[in-house]
Scaffold this motif. Sequence first.
Motif, PDB file in Angstrom:
ATOM      1  N   PRO A   5       0.980  -1.169  -0.010  1.00 29.97           N
ATOM      2  CA  PRO A   5       0.072   0.529  -0.048  1.00 29.97           C
ATOM      3  C   PRO A   5       0.772   1.131   0.046  1.00 29.97           C
ATOM      4  O   PRO A   5       2.148   1.170   0.381  1.00 29.97           O
ATOM      5  N   PRO A   7       1.410   4.762   1.595  1.00 29.31           N
ATOM      6  CA  PRO A   7       0.465   5.961   2.616  1.00 29.31           C
ATOM      7  C   PRO A   7       0.030   6.620   1.761  1.00 29.31           C
ATOM      8  O   PRO A   7       0.225   7.720   1.307  1.00 29.31           O
ATOM      9  N   THR A 236       1.231   6.179  11.707  1.00 29.60           N
ATOM     10  CA  THR A 236       0.480   5.134  10.928  1.00 29.60           C
ATOM     11  C   THR A 236      -1.094   4.880  11.460  1.00 29.60           C
ATOM     12  O   THR A 236      -1.457   3.813  12.193  1.00 29.60           O
ATOM     13  N   SER A 240      -2.932   2.974   7.306  1.00 37.09           N
ATOM     14  CA  SER A 240      -3.476   3.599   5.049  1.00 37.09           C
ATOM     15  C   SER A 240      -2.715   4.611   5.416  1.00 37.09           C
ATOM     16  O   SER A 240      -1.963   5.384   4.229  1.00 37.09           O
ATOM     17  N   THR A 241      -2.566   6.096   6.735  1.00 40.25           N
ATOM     18  CA  THR A 241      -2.723   7.193   6.873  1.00 40.25           C
ATOM     19  C   THR A 241      -1.913   7.615   7.794  1.00 40.25           C
ATOM     20  O   THR A 241      -1.584   7.481   8.962  1.00 40.25           O
ATOM     21  N   PRO A 411      -4.882  -4.955   9.107  1.00 37.01           N
ATOM     22  CA  PRO A 411      -4.399  -5.121   8.689  1.00 37.01           C
ATOM     23  C   PRO A 411      -3.114  -6.259   8.622  1.00 37.01           C
ATOM     24  O   PRO A 411      -2.473  -5.633   8.880  1.00 37.01           O
ATOM     25  N   GLU A 416      -5.779  -7.912   0.907  1.00 34.13           N
ATOM     26  CA  GLU A 416      -6.220  -7.195  -0.887  1.00 34.13           C
ATOM     27  C   GLU A 416      -6.467  -8.343  -1.210  1.00 34.13           C
ATOM     28  O   GLU A 416      -7.927  -8.081  -1.730  1.00 34.13           O
ATOM     29  N   ASP A 442      -5.506   4.775  -2.310  1.00 28.02           N
ATOM     30  CA  ASP A 442      -5.502   3.119  -2.048  1.00 28.02           C
ATOM     31  C   ASP A 442      -5.842   2.555  -2.799  1.00 28.02           C
ATOM     32  O   ASP A 442      -5.503   1.197  -3.391  1.00 28.02           O
ATOM     33  N   ARG A 462      -9.095  -2.940   6.596  1.00 29.27           N
ATOM     34  CA  ARG A 462      -9.127  -1.599   7.004  1.00 29.27           C
ATOM     35  C   ARG A 462      -9.554  -0.124   6.103  1.00 29.27           C
ATOM     36  O   ARG A 462      -9.298   1.250   6.866  1.00 29.27           O
ATOM     37  N   LEU A 463      -9.870  -0.817   5.184  1.00 27.20           N
ATOM     38  CA  LEU A 463     -10.784   1.084   4.122  1.00 27.20           C
ATOM     39  C   LEU A 463     -11.728   0.997   4.474  1.00 27.20           C
ATOM     40  O   LEU A 463     -12.047   1.574   3.195  1.00 27.20           O
TER      41      LEU A 463
END
Length: 483
Positions: A5, A7, A236, A240-241, A411, A416, A442, A462-463
Motif C-alpha cells: 500500500p 501511504p 500510521t 493507511s494514513t 491490516p 487485498e 490506495d 481497514r479501508l
Amino acid sequence: MTYEPLPVLGSVGPPRLLAGLDTAARLDRVSHLTVHGALPRHRPDELVDLAQNIDLRGRGGAGFPFARKLQAVLRSAGARDGRTAVVVNGSEGEPSCLKDTALLLHAPHLVLDGALLAADALRAEEVVIGVTRADVERSVRAAAAERAPAGDRVRVTRLPERFVTGEGTAMVGGLNGGPTLPSGQKVRTSERGLNGVPTLFSNTETFAQLAVAARLGALEYRTAGLPDEPGTVLLTVSGSTVVETPAGIPLPYALQLCGTDIGQGVLVGGYHGRWLGPATARQAALSRRHLAAYDAVLGAGAVLPLPEDTCPAGEVARVARWMADETAGQCGPCVRGLPALAQALEDAVAGDRSAYDSVERRMRAVRRRGACSHPDGTASFVASALAAFPGEFEDHARGRGCGRRVLGALPLPSDEDQSPERLVVDWTLCQGHGLCVDVLPDVVRLDADGYPAQASMPVPGRLRPKALRAVRRCPALALRITE
C-alpha cells in the motif's frame, strides 16, 4: 503478488518531516534543499549534545535514547581501531506501519541527511540502509545517486519482507550476508554490528528527526510537542494514513483528522502493542508519559481503531495466526508455542470452550522463553485483547458469537486478496469528479481522462470507512460497495 500500500500523508500543524509534500509527490535533491536548506556539520560532541537536548529517542519501537547510542559507538570505536558504521533500519515488517515507508518514498534525502550527519561525526566509512520493498529500494537508490560523490558511501540492501527483519541482530545478520534472523545472543550493535565493527543502528524516522533538529537547533525544535517530549511524531493510522503531529495530541483528535473514530477500541503500538478500550481511548494522549499510565507505548507509531462492524475476536485470532506464521523458526516458543496459541484462539472463536480455557496456558508457555521478543510481544497482544474484549471471546467460546464478519480492519499483507467487498462504479452516472481518489487513493486509480480506471476494485477491510466516505462524497452517486 505482495500488496504494497501507498501511504496517504497528512499533518497536524506545520509539518517538519513531511514539509514540502503538500505540493510535490517526492522531494528530489534540489527540491529537498529548497524546502529544508543546507545541512550543518556537527562534531561528535555537538551531535551528542543535540540529541540529549531534544531527548531524541529511537522511533522504531523501543524508544532508546539516541545520544546514548552515539556515545556507546564512540566508546567502542575508541577502544578498538576507530572503525564504525551506520545502519538505517528501513524495514517495516508489520503491515500496520507505513511511516518509514512514507519517508523513504517521499522524502528520502531527509533520512540520508541524518544518516550521513551521524556517519561524518563517527567517521564511518559506510552507511547501509536495509529495506524490504522494491519501490522503497528504487527511491533510496535514486536519492543516493543524486548526492554523488557523497552518496557513494550509501549502500541500499533489500532484505526479506518479514516481521522479524527489523530486529537489530536480524537486520545486521542479513546485511552481513547471513540469514535475516534474530541471533538470540545479547550482542549490542554498538559493540559489534555491520562487518563486526561498532555500528550506530536506528530506524528511518530517527535519522530524519536528527536532520530536522540539526537545522533548527534544540531551542527551535522544542517549540513543538511537550516539554518532556519535544518535537513531532509520525503516526500510521488505520494502516493507511501517515500523519505528522506534535507529541501529546489527544488520541480522539488524531483519529478524527484521519476520518475515523475510536469504535470498539484502539490498538496502540502495533501488533506488539496494547489495546485501549473506548473509555480509555477517549482520555488518552499520544505521548510516552500519557500512554504509560495505561501500560501502553506508542512504539513504532501504529494506531489501529477497531470499527464497530467487525468481529474483535476474529480480528485478533487472524493477527495471532499471522504472527505465528512469521516465526523466526529458531526456538520452541516460536516454532511450537505461537502456532499452538493461534490455534487455541481460532478454535475458541469457532465455539470451543476448552480451547478458550487453554489460551492463558499457551501464553504462559511462550513468555520470557524466546530467543527474541517476538513470542513475548505476540502473547502480550493476545493478553491485552482478552482484557479489552472479555465478553466477545467468552461469547464466541460458548457458541454465542457476535454475528459480525471479520473485515480485516487490522491490516495484513493478504488483505487485498482476501477482501470480501468491492467498490463498484456505475458508468451511467459517473461524471469524473475525481473526489473518490482524493478519499481513497490506495484503491482508486484514475485513467488518462480522469475517470476511475476500473469498474470494480477490492476494498481492504481497514479501508472500509474511507470507502464509505467515498461513496457518500460522490456528487453523482456513482459508487457503491458490494460483495
